[in-house]
Enzyme design. Structure first.
Site, PDB file in Angstrom:
ATOM      1  N   SER A 151      39.512  52.063  42.177  1.00  0.00           N
ATOM      2  CA  SER A 151      38.060  52.290  42.036  1.00  0.00           C
ATOM      3  C   SER A 151      37.797  53.574  41.272  1.00  0.00           C
ATOM      4  CB  SER A 151      37.414  52.401  43.420  1.00  0.00           C
ATOM      5  OG  SER A 151      36.062  52.777  43.302  1.00  0.00           O
ATOM      6  N   TYR A 164      36.841  55.899  51.875  1.00  0.00           N
ATOM      7  CA  TYR A 164      37.118  54.885  50.846  1.00  0.00           C
ATOM      8  C   TYR A 164      37.745  55.544  49.600  1.00  0.00           C
ATOM      9  CZ  TYR A 164      35.994  51.327  47.266  1.00  0.00           C
ATOM     10  OH  TYR A 164      36.056  50.413  46.240  1.00  0.00           O
TER      11      TYR A 164
HETATM   12  N1  LIG Z   1      32.186  45.967  43.764  1.00  0.00           N
HETATM   13  C1  LIG Z   1      32.401  47.167  43.247  1.00  0.00           C
HETATM   14  O1  LIG Z   1      31.480  47.827  42.729  1.00  0.00           O
HETATM   15  C2  LIG Z   1      33.781  47.763  43.267  1.00  0.00           C
HETATM   16  C3  LIG Z   1      33.984  48.939  42.558  1.00  0.00           C
HETATM   17  C4  LIG Z   1      35.240  49.518  42.549  1.00  0.00           C
HETATM   18  C5  LIG Z   1      36.282  48.911  43.220  1.00  0.00           C
HETATM   19  N2  LIG Z   1      36.075  47.765  43.908  1.00  0.00           N
HETATM   20  C6  LIG Z   1      37.214  47.181  44.604  1.00  0.00           C
HETATM   21  O2  LIG Z   1      37.424  45.868  44.138  1.00  0.00           O
HETATM   22  C7  LIG Z   1      38.015  45.073  45.169  1.00  0.00           C
HETATM   23  C8  LIG Z   1      37.179  43.822  45.346  1.00  0.00           C
HETATM   24  O3  LIG Z   1      35.877  44.219  45.743  1.00  0.00           O
HETATM   25  P1  LIG Z   1      34.611  43.254  45.681  1.00  0.00           P
HETATM   26  O4  LIG Z   1      33.481  44.075  45.241  1.00  0.00           O
HETATM   27  O5  LIG Z   1      34.964  42.003  44.987  1.00  0.00           O
HETATM   28  O6  LIG Z   1      34.420  43.017  47.264  1.00  0.00           O
HETATM   29  P2  LIG Z   1      33.970  41.748  48.104  1.00  0.00           P
HETATM   30  O7  LIG Z   1      33.037  40.913  47.329  1.00  0.00           O
HETATM   31  O8  LIG Z   1      33.568  42.287  49.411  1.00  0.00           O
HETATM   32  O9  LIG Z   1      35.343  40.926  48.232  1.00  0.00           O
HETATM   33  C9  LIG Z   1      36.396  41.486  48.980  1.00  0.00           C
HETATM   34  C10 LIG Z   1      37.531  40.494  49.032  1.00  0.00           C
HETATM   35  O10 LIG Z   1      38.551  41.067  49.862  1.00  0.00           O
HETATM   36  C11 LIG Z   1      38.889  40.100  50.863  1.00  0.00           C
HETATM   37  N3  LIG Z   1      39.272  40.751  52.103  1.00  0.00           N
HETATM   38  C12 LIG Z   1      38.546  41.643  52.824  1.00  0.00           C
HETATM   39  N4  LIG Z   1      39.213  41.975  53.933  1.00  0.00           N
HETATM   40  C13 LIG Z   1      40.385  41.253  53.901  1.00  0.00           C
HETATM   41  C14 LIG Z   1      41.494  41.166  54.768  1.00  0.00           C
HETATM   42  N5  LIG Z   1      41.542  41.882  55.904  1.00  0.00           N
HETATM   43  N6  LIG Z   1      42.512  40.357  54.415  1.00  0.00           N
HETATM   44  C15 LIG Z   1      42.471  39.619  53.281  1.00  0.00           C
HETATM   45  N7  LIG Z   1      41.453  39.689  52.409  1.00  0.00           N
HETATM   46  C16 LIG Z   1      40.418  40.492  52.732  1.00  0.00           C
HETATM   47  C17 LIG Z   1      37.606  39.300  51.075  1.00  0.00           C
HETATM   48  O11 LIG Z   1      37.907  38.032  51.604  1.00  0.00           O
HETATM   49  P3  LIG Z   1      37.675  37.611  53.132  1.00  0.00           P
HETATM   50  O12 LIG Z   1      36.487  38.321  53.639  1.00  0.00           O
HETATM   51  O13 LIG Z   1      37.514  36.128  53.010  1.00  0.00           O
HETATM   52  O14 LIG Z   1      38.925  37.989  53.833  1.00  0.00           O
HETATM   53  C18 LIG Z   1      37.126  39.176  49.636  1.00  0.00           C
HETATM   54  O15 LIG Z   1      37.793  38.117  48.993  1.00  0.00           O
HETATM   55  C19 LIG Z   1      38.057  45.967  46.407  1.00  0.00           C
HETATM   56  O16 LIG Z   1      39.328  46.548  46.529  1.00  0.00           O
HETATM   57  C20 LIG Z   1      37.036  47.040  46.105  1.00  0.00           C
HETATM   58  O17 LIG Z   1      37.323  48.239  46.780  1.00  0.00           O
HETATM   59  C21 LIG Z   1      34.839  47.164  43.952  1.00  0.00           C
END
Ligand SMILES: NC(=O)c1ccc[n+]([C@@H]2O[C@H](COP(=O)([O-])OP(=O)(O)OC[C@H]3O[C@@H](n4cnc5c(N)ncnc54)[C@H](OP(=O)(O)O)[C@@H]3O)[C@@H](O)[C@H]2O)c1
Length: 257
Positions: A151, A164
């Protein structure tokens, strides 16, 4: 955005076997679809089996191959067993994308030890033992490539989200250390997104003042769609980046420029 026709011509992904953790929604789901459209067979892992079934339908309708595994990455002791199942599906895994993650918006004065443990158990402990389980198999066979989704918050301070941010900064360093240890057989890199419109950010971005504060810091003047992370990830997984390892590719609309 990258469509199936463009991705179908992406060099080097066709015939690859990829494991994408966090593929039930958001960034991980877009990456899983992108990999399938580029010709890779995809194992998708998350806790939501219904969402994985929908993804299965979408990928198979597009002519791709998919195996969904309903698993919790926070339960590190179980990882080796399901990585084994993923490996046996097609006889190897060439690429790993770890896109599972959680955030925590409690202030530093409020955060509890339970919240700390939940976040680090997934974002860092799970990520490490997943790489260990797959790394040992890749090192014993033909090697591979790994991309961890870190991130922007792991690179610069956003003034909030201390726990985080710490987990993501640690992920970036852990990735570069493993890139040194496992070279030349395995290349490992991070992609660090800026703000992306997903379930993780939806409540925060729904507040107008939050959204405007973000746009003010983003030269491209918008937040990203999850599909906009796909190109960077495919680049780092494929031979297009064959001389890159241990790096962190920041995809933030210009925030850190
Ligand atoms: N969105 C942003 O602005 C942003 C920015 C920087 C970095 N990121 C990073 O990008 C990655 C994806 O984020 P996102 O925004 O796509 O988030 P999201 O929409 O909340 O998706 C998170 C994913 O992680 C899975 N997950 C959560 N807990 C889990 C567990 N205990 N075991 C297995 N899978 C799990 C969820 O699936 P289930 O709930 O079905 O398990 C879901 O598929 C993360 O690492 C986040 O920190 C996001």
């Amino acid at each position: 955005m990258l469509d199936k026709k463009t991705l179908g011509q992406y060099p080097g992904m066709s015939g690859m076997n990829a494991l994408v953790v966090g593929s039930s929604r958001g960034i991980g789901r877009s990456i899983a679809v992108g990999l399938a459209n580029a010709g890779a067979a995809v194992v998708g892992v998350a806790r939501s089996s219904d969402a994985l079934d929908e993804l299965d339908d979408e990928i198979r309708e597009g002519g791709g191959q998919f195996l969904g595994l309903t698993q919790d990455l926070g339960e590190a002791d179980a990882i080796d067993e399901w990585v084994d199942e993923a490996w046996r599906w097609r006889g190897s895994i060439d690429c790993l994308v770890n896109a599972a993650g959680v955030t925590n918006r409690s202030t530093a004065l409020e955060v509890t030890t339970a919240e700390w443990d939940q976040l680090f158990d997934l974002n860092l402990r799970g990520a490490f033992f997943l790489m260990q389980a797959l790394g040992k198999r890749m090192l014993a066979s033909d090697g591979g490539t790994i991309v961890n989704i870190a991130s922007l918050s792991g690179v610069v301070s956003d003034g909030a989200q201390a726990v985080y941010s710490a987990s993501k900064a640690a992920m970036i360093r852990m990735t570069s250390v493993l890139a040194n240890q496992w070279a030349p057989q395995i290349r490992l890199n991070c992609v660090s997104p800026g703000w992306v419109e997903t379930e993780m950010t939806s409540n925060f971005l729904a507040v107008d003042s939050n959204r405007s504060a973000i746009l003010e810091c983003t030269p491209l003047q918008r937040v990203a769609a999850p599909t906009e992370m796909v190109g960077s990830v495919l680049f780092l997984l494929s031979d297009m980046s064959s001389f890159m390892t241990g790096q962190n590719l920041v995809v933030d609309g210009g925030w850190t420029s």
